[in-house]
Design a protein around this motif. Structure first.
Motif, PDB file in Angstrom:
ATOM      1  N   PHE A  96     -10.061  16.302 -41.914  1.00 22.33           N
ATOM      2  CA  PHE A  96     -10.742  15.138 -42.543  1.00 22.33           C
ATOM      3  C   PHE A  96     -10.711  13.824 -41.700  1.00 22.33           C
ATOM      4  O   PHE A  96     -11.618  13.261 -41.208  1.00 22.33           O
ATOM      5  CB  PHE A  96     -10.672  14.861 -43.820  1.00 22.33           C
ATOM      6  CG  PHE A  96     -11.021  13.753 -44.406  1.00 22.33           C
ATOM      7  CD1 PHE A  96     -12.407  13.158 -44.269  1.00 22.33           C
ATOM      8  CD2 PHE A  96     -10.454  13.209 -45.320  1.00 22.33           C
ATOM      9  CE1 PHE A  96     -12.634  12.137 -44.989  1.00 22.33           C
ATOM     10  CE2 PHE A  96     -10.750  11.795 -46.048  1.00 22.33           C
ATOM     11  CZ  PHE A  96     -12.056  11.424 -45.805  1.00 22.33           C
ATOM     12  N   ASN A  97      -9.577  13.378 -41.676  1.00 22.03           N
ATOM     13  CA  ASN A  97      -9.100  12.145 -41.138  1.00 22.03           C
ATOM     14  C   ASN A  97      -7.772  12.074 -40.344  1.00 22.03           C
ATOM     15  O   ASN A  97      -7.260  10.946 -40.261  1.00 22.03           O
ATOM     16  CB  ASN A  97      -9.231  11.086 -42.037  1.00 22.03           C
ATOM     17  CG  ASN A  97      -7.965  11.253 -43.156  1.00 22.03           C
ATOM     18  OD1 ASN A  97      -7.330  12.081 -43.070  1.00 22.03           O
ATOM     19  ND2 ASN A  97      -7.964  10.275 -44.249  1.00 22.03           N
ATOM     20  N   HIS A 143     -14.051  12.835 -50.637  1.00 23.67           N
ATOM     21  CA  HIS A 143     -14.562  12.579 -49.349  1.00 23.67           C
ATOM     22  C   HIS A 143     -14.462  13.459 -48.088  1.00 23.67           C
ATOM     23  O   HIS A 143     -15.094  13.714 -47.181  1.00 23.67           O
ATOM     24  CB  HIS A 143     -14.219  11.186 -48.881  1.00 23.67           C
ATOM     25  CG  HIS A 143     -14.562   9.877 -49.546  1.00 23.67           C
ATOM     26  ND1 HIS A 143     -14.349   9.634 -50.594  1.00 23.67           N
ATOM     27  CD2 HIS A 143     -15.875   9.280 -49.319  1.00 23.67           C
ATOM     28  CE1 HIS A 143     -15.300   8.587 -51.237  1.00 23.67           C
ATOM     29  NE2 HIS A 143     -15.991   8.475 -50.268  1.00 23.67           N
ATOM     30  N   HIS A 147     -17.214  15.362 -46.030  1.00 18.86           N
ATOM     31  CA  HIS A 147     -16.987  15.384 -44.606  1.00 18.86           C
ATOM     32  C   HIS A 147     -17.307  16.967 -44.063  1.00 18.86           C
ATOM     33  O   HIS A 147     -17.949  17.200 -42.999  1.00 18.86           O
ATOM     34  CB  HIS A 147     -15.635  14.991 -44.297  1.00 18.86           C
ATOM     35  CG  HIS A 147     -15.482  14.772 -42.767  1.00 18.86           C
ATOM     36  ND1 HIS A 147     -14.998  15.655 -41.923  1.00 18.86           N
ATOM     37  CD2 HIS A 147     -15.521  13.694 -42.136  1.00 18.86           C
ATOM     38  CE1 HIS A 147     -14.775  15.170 -40.623  1.00 18.86           C
ATOM     39  NE2 HIS A 147     -15.295  13.847 -40.645  1.00 18.86           N
ATOM     40  N   SER A 218     -24.615  12.577 -42.904  1.00 21.96           N
ATOM     41  CA  SER A 218     -23.473  13.448 -41.939  1.00 21.96           C
ATOM     42  C   SER A 218     -22.629  12.331 -41.204  1.00 21.96           C
ATOM     43  O   SER A 218     -21.503  12.199 -41.141  1.00 21.96           O
ATOM     44  CB  SER A 218     -24.050  14.470 -41.399  1.00 21.96           C
ATOM     45  OG  SER A 218     -24.815  15.396 -41.956  1.00 21.96           O
ATOM     46  N   SER A 221     -20.782  10.197 -43.170  1.00 21.86           N
ATOM     47  CA  SER A 221     -19.331  10.489 -43.442  1.00 21.86           C
ATOM     48  C   SER A 221     -18.419  10.654 -42.265  1.00 21.86           C
ATOM     49  O   SER A 221     -17.137  10.561 -42.494  1.00 21.86           O
ATOM     50  CB  SER A 221     -19.591  12.019 -44.220  1.00 21.86           C
ATOM     51  OG  SER A 221     -18.453  12.732 -44.329  1.00 21.86           O
ATOM     52  N   LEU A 222     -18.975  11.275 -41.157  1.00 23.33           N
ATOM     53  CA  LEU A 222     -18.220  11.109 -40.266  1.00 23.33           C
ATOM     54  C   LEU A 222     -17.541   9.817 -39.708  1.00 23.33           C
ATOM     55  O   LEU A 222     -16.227   9.565 -39.353  1.00 23.33           O
ATOM     56  CB  LEU A 222     -18.813  11.881 -38.823  1.00 23.33           C
ATOM     57  CG  LEU A 222     -19.207  13.216 -38.983  1.00 23.33           C
ATOM     58  CD1 LEU A 222     -20.061  13.584 -37.835  1.00 23.33           C
ATOM     59  CD2 LEU A 222     -17.947  14.077 -39.205  1.00 23.33           C
ATOM     60  N   ALA A 225     -14.721   8.810 -41.957  1.00 27.38           N
ATOM     61  CA  ALA A 225     -13.324   9.403 -41.429  1.00 27.38           C
ATOM     62  C   ALA A 225     -12.541   9.228 -40.331  1.00 27.38           C
ATOM     63  O   ALA A 225     -11.453   8.854 -40.124  1.00 27.38           O
ATOM     64  CB  ALA A 225     -13.476  11.109 -41.483  1.00 27.38           C
TER      65      ALA A 225
END
Length: 248
Positions: A96-97, A143, A147, A218, A221-222, A225
């Protein structure tokens, strides 16, 4: 980086069975290194740098436990400055991050729970009761899941009476709640001469503020992160989020 990940790191609509089914015997590596060796942007064969440690305190969330003290790495190109992070779904993980990773069975579990109208906060409560460990906040898990969905190919099997067959649109409000019915009677009736076709350009020009094309959602969301400062993307336009990333 967001564009590269979206083009090259998408998960298939149907995952292999050994990645879909949870197993307590799975042992994930604690050192997660990107598989790229050459820069994918520069012409010729430009080698990337040696792996650089991002943190040694990342966590892998699973249905039965939390794997602590995970070390994700990144690589960079000395020529163009592009960065590459770990995003290898074939290992059964979704990054995710760089601090929070979810294993794929957990992502699919959250999806299935949303489809039976169970909110993510309830899912997190269930995970904590089952594992006896404290998970990140429900908002963080949500989130992370979004993602995952942003990087997943989807074979849509539905048709909207207003927008036609398989509209590539996600309504964020209902997608986030995931626990409430939307009655067909609440939708406006299509015109009498409606034949099921809808021009995407026309629809996008008249979409509501809470509706986004799949690609736009998309990217949002990317970017959220990849850049913590862009976590407020829900209140900003995509272009504003991109500009914030450039300044980071």
């Amino acid at each position: 980086m967001a564009q590269y990940i979206l083009r090259n790191k998408k998960l298939p609509a149907v995952l292999p069975e050994h990645l879909r089914l949870p197993s307590v015997e799975v042992q994930y590596s604690r050192h997660l290194i990107p598989e790229e060796r050459m820069c994918q942007h520069c012409p010729g064969n430009v080698p990337l740098s040696d792996p650089v440690l991002i943190t040694h305190e990342a966590k892998i969330l699973t249905k039965s436990r939390i794997v602590n003290d995970v070390s994700p790495y990144c690589k960079s190109c000395h020529q163009c400055g592009a960065h590459y992070r770990y995003q290898e779904w074939k290992d059964g993980l979704h990054n995710f991050n760089d601090r929070i990773l979810l294993d794929l069975p957990l992502c699919l579990t959250i999806r299935n729970m949303l489809q039976v109208h169970t909110a993510v906060s309830r899912v997190v409560e269930y995970l904590e009761l089952t594992s006896g460990e404290q998970f990140p906040s429900a908002d963080t898990v949500l989130h992370g899941y979004l993602h995952f969905e942003a990087l997943t190919e989807h074979d849509y099997q539905y048709s909207c009476v207003s927008r036609g067959d398989h509209p590539p649109v996600v309504t964020m409000d209902l997608h986030r709640k995931g626990a409430f019915h939307l009655s067909v009677s609440d939708l406006p009736q299509p015109p009498v001469d409606f034949n099921g076709e809808q021009q995407q350009e026309v629809f996008q020009d008249h979409r509501t503020p809470q509706s986004f094309t799949e690609r736009s959602l998309s990217l949002r969301s990317l970017i959220s992160a990849l850049c913590p400062r862009c976590a407020t993307f829900r209140e900003q336009s995509l272009q504003e989020a991109k500009e914030m990333c450039k300044k980071t």
